[in-house]
Design a protein around this motif. Sequence first.
Motif, PDB file in Angstrom:
ATOM      1  N   ARG A  27     -15.015   8.819 -10.674  1.00  0.00           N
ATOM      2  CA  ARG A  27     -15.278   7.873  -9.587  1.00  0.00           C
ATOM      3  C   ARG A  27     -14.029   7.614  -8.784  1.00  0.00           C
ATOM      4  O   ARG A  27     -14.060   7.516  -7.563  1.00  0.00           O
ATOM      5  N   VAL A  28     -12.929   7.466  -9.491  1.00  0.00           N
ATOM      6  CA  VAL A  28     -11.652   7.229  -8.805  1.00  0.00           C
ATOM      7  C   VAL A  28     -11.385   8.390  -7.849  1.00  0.00           C
ATOM      8  O   VAL A  28     -10.997   8.195  -6.697  1.00  0.00           O
ATOM      9  N   TRP A  29     -11.629   9.587  -8.337  1.00  0.00           N
ATOM     10  CA  TRP A  29     -11.382  10.765  -7.509  1.00  0.00           C
ATOM     11  C   TRP A  29     -12.289  10.745  -6.283  1.00  0.00           C
ATOM     12  O   TRP A  29     -11.848  11.055  -5.164  1.00  0.00           O
ATOM     13  N   GLN A  30     -13.544  10.330  -6.456  1.00  0.00           N
ATOM     14  CA  GLN A  30     -14.465  10.291  -5.323  1.00  0.00           C
ATOM     15  C   GLN A  30     -13.984   9.328  -4.249  1.00  0.00           C
ATOM     16  O   GLN A  30     -14.045   9.614  -3.060  1.00  0.00           O
ATOM     17  N   ARG A  31     -13.476   8.186  -4.684  1.00  0.00           N
ATOM     18  CA  ARG A  31     -12.968   7.217  -3.732  1.00  0.00           C
ATOM     19  C   ARG A  31     -11.736   7.742  -3.039  1.00  0.00           C
ATOM     20  O   ARG A  31     -11.535   7.542  -1.850  1.00  0.00           O
ATOM     21  N   THR A  38      -4.105   8.369   1.900  1.00  0.00           N
ATOM     22  CA  THR A  38      -3.561   8.713   0.597  1.00  0.00           C
ATOM     23  C   THR A  38      -3.599  10.216   0.374  1.00  0.00           C
ATOM     24  O   THR A  38      -2.660  10.795  -0.177  1.00  0.00           O
ATOM     25  N   LEU A  39      -4.680  10.860   0.830  1.00  0.00           N
ATOM     26  CA  LEU A  39      -4.778  12.308   0.680  1.00  0.00           C
ATOM     27  C   LEU A  39      -3.625  12.985   1.409  1.00  0.00           C
ATOM     28  O   LEU A  39      -2.990  13.908   0.880  1.00  0.00           O
ATOM     29  N   ALA A  40      -3.336  12.526   2.644  1.00  0.00           N
ATOM     30  CA  ALA A  40      -2.255  13.122   3.421  1.00  0.00           C
ATOM     31  C   ALA A  40      -0.927  12.961   2.695  1.00  0.00           C
ATOM     32  O   ALA A  40      -0.133  13.904   2.588  1.00  0.00           O
ATOM     33  N   VAL A  41      -0.726  11.759   2.154  1.00  0.00           N
ATOM     34  CA  VAL A  41       0.522  11.481   1.446  1.00  0.00           C
ATOM     35  C   VAL A  41       0.666  12.382   0.223  1.00  0.00           C
ATOM     36  O   VAL A  41       1.724  12.951  -0.040  1.00  0.00           O
ATOM     37  N   ASN A 214      -8.362   2.131 -21.163  1.00  0.00           N
ATOM     38  CA  ASN A 214      -8.934   2.421 -19.843  1.00  0.00           C
ATOM     39  C   ASN A 214      -8.879   1.220 -18.916  1.00  0.00           C
ATOM     40  O   ASN A 214      -9.044   1.364 -17.710  1.00  0.00           O
ATOM     41  N   ASN A 215      -8.606   0.050 -19.457  1.00  0.00           N
ATOM     42  CA  ASN A 215      -8.473  -1.107 -18.585  1.00  0.00           C
ATOM     43  C   ASN A 215      -7.039  -1.384 -18.165  1.00  0.00           C
ATOM     44  O   ASN A 215      -6.816  -2.019 -17.151  1.00  0.00           O
ATOM     45  N   VAL A 216      -6.079  -0.929 -18.976  1.00  0.00           N
ATOM     46  CA  VAL A 216      -4.692  -1.241 -18.623  1.00  0.00           C
ATOM     47  C   VAL A 216      -3.971  -0.048 -17.994  1.00  0.00           C
ATOM     48  O   VAL A 216      -3.005  -0.225 -17.276  1.00  0.00           O
ATOM     49  N   LEU A 217      -4.477   1.159 -18.269  1.00  0.00           N
ATOM     50  CA  LEU A 217      -3.757   2.344 -17.810  1.00  0.00           C
ATOM     51  C   LEU A 217      -3.654   2.387 -16.288  1.00  0.00           C
ATOM     52  O   LEU A 217      -2.593   2.716 -15.742  1.00  0.00           O
ATOM     53  N   GLY A 218      -4.741   2.058 -15.616  1.00  0.00           N
ATOM     54  CA  GLY A 218      -4.743   2.109 -14.154  1.00  0.00           C
ATOM     55  C   GLY A 218      -3.627   1.284 -13.538  1.00  0.00           C
ATOM     56  O   GLY A 218      -2.748   1.829 -12.861  1.00  0.00           O
ATOM     57  N   ASN A 285       5.299   5.460  -2.599  1.00  0.00           N
ATOM     58  CA  ASN A 285       4.798   4.103  -2.452  1.00  0.00           C
ATOM     59  C   ASN A 285       3.389   4.061  -1.885  1.00  0.00           C
ATOM     60  O   ASN A 285       2.520   3.347  -2.381  1.00  0.00           O
ATOM     61  N   LEU A 286       3.176   4.856  -0.846  1.00  0.00           N
ATOM     62  CA  LEU A 286       1.839   4.888  -0.235  1.00  0.00           C
ATOM     63  C   LEU A 286       0.821   5.435  -1.223  1.00  0.00           C
ATOM     64  O   LEU A 286      -0.321   4.973  -1.278  1.00  0.00           O
ATOM     65  N   MET A 287       1.265   6.434  -2.005  1.00  0.00           N
ATOM     66  CA  MET A 287       0.342   6.996  -2.989  1.00  0.00           C
ATOM     67  C   MET A 287      -0.047   5.925  -4.007  1.00  0.00           C
ATOM     68  O   MET A 287      -1.210   5.824  -4.398  1.00  0.00           O
ATOM     69  N   SER A 288       0.923   5.132  -4.417  1.00  0.00           N
ATOM     70  CA  SER A 288       0.592   4.112  -5.414  1.00  0.00           C
ATOM     71  C   SER A 288      -0.352   3.063  -4.833  1.00  0.00           C
ATOM     72  O   SER A 288      -1.258   2.596  -5.513  1.00  0.00           O
ATOM     73  N   ASP A 289      -0.170   2.742  -3.547  1.00  0.00           N
ATOM     74  CA  ASP A 289      -1.122   1.826  -2.893  1.00  0.00           C
ATOM     75  C   ASP A 289      -2.528   2.399  -2.905  1.00  0.00           C
ATOM     76  O   ASP A 289      -3.503   1.712  -3.238  1.00  0.00           O
ATOM     77  N   GLY A 290      -2.611   3.684  -2.527  1.00  0.00           N
ATOM     78  CA  GLY A 290      -3.919   4.336  -2.471  1.00  0.00           C
ATOM     79  C   GLY A 290      -4.565   4.397  -3.839  1.00  0.00           C
ATOM     80  O   GLY A 290      -5.763   4.156  -3.991  1.00  0.00           O
ATOM     81  N   LEU A 291      -3.752   4.700  -4.856  1.00  0.00           N
ATOM     82  CA  LEU A 291      -4.279   4.767  -6.220  1.00  0.00           C
ATOM     83  C   LEU A 291      -4.821   3.420  -6.649  1.00  0.00           C
ATOM     84  O   LEU A 291      -5.886   3.328  -7.254  1.00  0.00           O
ATOM     85  N   ARG A 292      -4.088   2.357  -6.286  1.00  0.00           N
ATOM     86  CA  ARG A 292      -4.536   1.040  -6.707  1.00  0.00           C
ATOM     87  C   ARG A 292      -5.906   0.709  -6.118  1.00  0.00           C
ATOM     88  O   ARG A 292      -6.780   0.182  -6.782  1.00  0.00           O
ATOM     89  N   GLN A 293      -6.064   1.080  -4.845  1.00  0.00           N
ATOM     90  CA  GLN A 293      -7.362   0.821  -4.213  1.00  0.00           C
ATOM     91  C   GLN A 293      -8.464   1.634  -4.862  1.00  0.00           C
ATOM     92  O   GLN A 293      -9.552   1.130  -5.120  1.00  0.00           O
ATOM     93  N   ALA A 294      -8.150   2.906  -5.143  1.00  0.00           N
ATOM     94  CA  ALA A 294      -9.182   3.783  -5.701  1.00  0.00           C
ATOM     95  C   ALA A 294      -9.550   3.361  -7.112  1.00  0.00           C
ATOM     96  O   ALA A 294     -10.666   3.549  -7.561  1.00  0.00           O
ATOM     97  N   MET A 295      -8.589   2.764  -7.825  1.00  0.00           N
ATOM     98  CA  MET A 295      -8.844   2.436  -9.227  1.00  0.00           C
ATOM     99  C   MET A 295      -9.549   1.103  -9.396  1.00  0.00           C
ATOM    100  O   MET A 295     -10.012   0.796 -10.481  1.00  0.00           O
ATOM    101  N   ASP A 296      -9.588   0.308  -8.341  1.00  0.00           N
ATOM    102  CA  ASP A 296     -10.257  -0.974  -8.487  1.00  0.00           C
ATOM    103  C   ASP A 296     -11.756  -0.753  -8.475  1.00  0.00           C
ATOM    104  O   ASP A 296     -12.370  -0.627  -7.429  1.00  0.00           O
ATOM    105  N   VAL A 297     -12.312  -0.706  -9.644  1.00  0.00           N
ATOM    106  CA  VAL A 297     -13.694  -0.271  -9.807  1.00  0.00           C
ATOM    107  C   VAL A 297     -14.669  -1.280  -9.203  1.00  0.00           C
ATOM    108  O   VAL A 297     -15.784  -0.954  -8.841  1.00  0.00           O
ATOM    109  N   ARG A 298     -14.222  -2.508  -9.063  1.00  0.00           N
ATOM    110  CA  ARG A 298     -15.159  -3.552  -8.650  1.00  0.00           C
ATOM    111  C   ARG A 298     -15.367  -3.617  -7.144  1.00  0.00           C
ATOM    112  O   ARG A 298     -16.203  -4.348  -6.669  1.00  0.00           O
ATOM    113  N   LEU A 299     -14.562  -2.889  -6.397  1.00  0.00           N
ATOM    114  CA  LEU A 299     -14.696  -2.958  -4.939  1.00  0.00           C
ATOM    115  C   LEU A 299     -15.998  -2.301  -4.467  1.00  0.00           C
ATOM    116  O   LEU A 299     -16.430  -1.329  -5.034  1.00  0.00           O
TER     117      LEU A 299
END
Lengths: 299, 373
Positions: A27-31, A38-41, A214-218, A285-299
């Motif tokens: 799912r993270v990958w799909q987001r 983030t893809l560009a970065v 799986n809850n803390v790794l992200g 830095n931008l990649m980490s921002d993008g990852l954080r958004q993608a990993m937030d499963v509740r969005l």
Amino acid sequence: MADAAVLSSDPALALKRAQQGQSYWRRVWQRLRDDKMTLAVIGVLALLLLMVIFAPWFTVHDPYVGSVLRRLKPIGTPGHWLGTDEVGRDLWSRMVYGGRLSLLAGVVPVFLALLIGGFLGILAGYVGGVLNSAIMRLTDVLYAFPSILLAIAITGILGAGLQNTILALTISFIPPIIRISESITTQVRHLDFVEAARASGAAPLTIMRYHILNNVLGPILVYATSLISICIILAAGLSFLGLGVTPPSAEWGLMLNNLRQALWVSPFVAALPGVMIFITSMCFNLMSDGLRQAMDVRL
Amino acid sequence: MTGTRDIPLPTADACAPVPVSARSEVAGTGASGGRTAPLLHVDNLTKHFPLKGGLLNRTQALVQAVDGVSFNVLTGETLGIVGESGCGKSTTARLMMHLIRPDGGTIAFDGRKVGAIEHGLSHRDLHRQMQMVFQDSYSSLNPRLPVVMSIAFGPFVHGLGRSAALKRAMELLQAVGLDPLLFANRYPHELSGGQRQRVNIARALALSPRIVILDEAVSALDKSVEAQVLNLLVDLKAQLDLTYVFISHDLNVVRYISDRVMVMYLGKVVEIGPVDRLYRDPRHPYTRALLSAMPSMNPRRRTVEAPLSGDPPNPIRPPSGCRFRTRCPFAEQVCEAVAPLLLAPPGDALRAVACHMSVPKSGHSRAVAAVSA
């Protein structure tokens, strides 16, 4: 009730789907795929990595051979499009080869610190009690020093060189990672689903593996990614101070230091290694921002 | 090894009638006929949470969350536990599940003492027999796992293969009224509260337990969903021969679902008895106050004035003697001096009340007269 009629719609399919599960990471990958920025970065970072690994294919000149005749050529000189440094070495070659050490010194310490600090932090958070106090107070001791000071002190004692730089940076990044993973784990540990897992009779390690990790790794991963940029800058800083990589090795921070004297003669050439550091750390830095958004499963 | 044992599916035929243990009845808490041996015997359960503080993090005070609670749960019954918030209901549930370590007291399941070395029941085995549904349907499911995985976790941990565990989880989803094709791969945040609570029930049933503790399991649901889930619980109980411990603050719900009711106040049991008798004729002043505060559908039975005022006293320093005396309209000197025991009132062996007024010659001016034998 739960007889065969239940699953008759297509039991095999349903079971298969459940077995594959639409796993969290898929799912993270799909987001992530929808997040163009983030893809560009990530693309830029991948390109950088490729260039660094296959450096000979991307460069014409030897990064270590210079000529006094070609000293400090400006940007745009035919044959040396990004100019030459203070001993006449091709700056493009130096930057590509320098990326090897810079990325190594930027990524490896964070990765090692993630393994060690993550393990200790999750352990402290999950077990709690005396172990938690022991680990966290030790962390506090290390935390009292600013990371650059700690790194300088360690390399100062151990001596310059890539290995010592990596060691010093690893040690200085362990405390913040322990902090983050401990606090996240402590939060998760008190949620009811961990209680429910305990109520099902699972052993602590099993619970850690299937429910805590799986809850803390992200969040930890996101934090670590943001540390990479700091780490590159710190590694460059150590080299700049003469505590990191030694000349004539190509490394962005060291290059910046050496070209410092030429700042008035050819300022653009002198600034180029800094530009590379800036681009790389910003990408991480931008990649980490993008990852954080993608990993937030509740969005 | 129990881990490799096959777990029977929750079909009616797979769940043979629960063997009644040879254990003798414990006096004072018996029930009417049938399968009367206690499935669960809780004796003098105590939990005092330390309140730490100060420079050296020393224990400053003890919160007497649960203080000497004893009761039986009979095979096949639903025991309701009611009381104000903070009276120790949830702590009792967690102690029963051994999620927190008791400071004192014992729990025996089917005649076997939990955690005892000799002829004891290991915690792992206890968890196979006893499961729990939590109040917060969202935080009791792992947000990073599809619900089917959460359900399959228990059987998986107990040695069922991955695909067998998942298959079982799918069947359980069906059993709690969720289409596995639709819901198996959803994440908790993609379900409604009622659906999540159904998943939690399925998870609790995954190990084929004999007793399920429902800790405010329907309290967070809105009324129509609550009714559906309650009916599901009643159906599942009949189909799977379950025993419930139903914890709630909603007296109407407890009345609907329970066979017997236990009333708790400040970490102690004040009254226990069959539901109809307890609701019709409450003996303890606290039970009376609780019941008179119960909202009614009948406009003539309006609550005119608050039957109880104020909050329960601080469980750090509970009142001496009877813990209810500070709010009890009938408190006398004896209540301050002597803590009442949980005893059967004269002429009613099925109930037990912890009040001096229901003990003949207790020294209370309103004490009942002894029933001549």
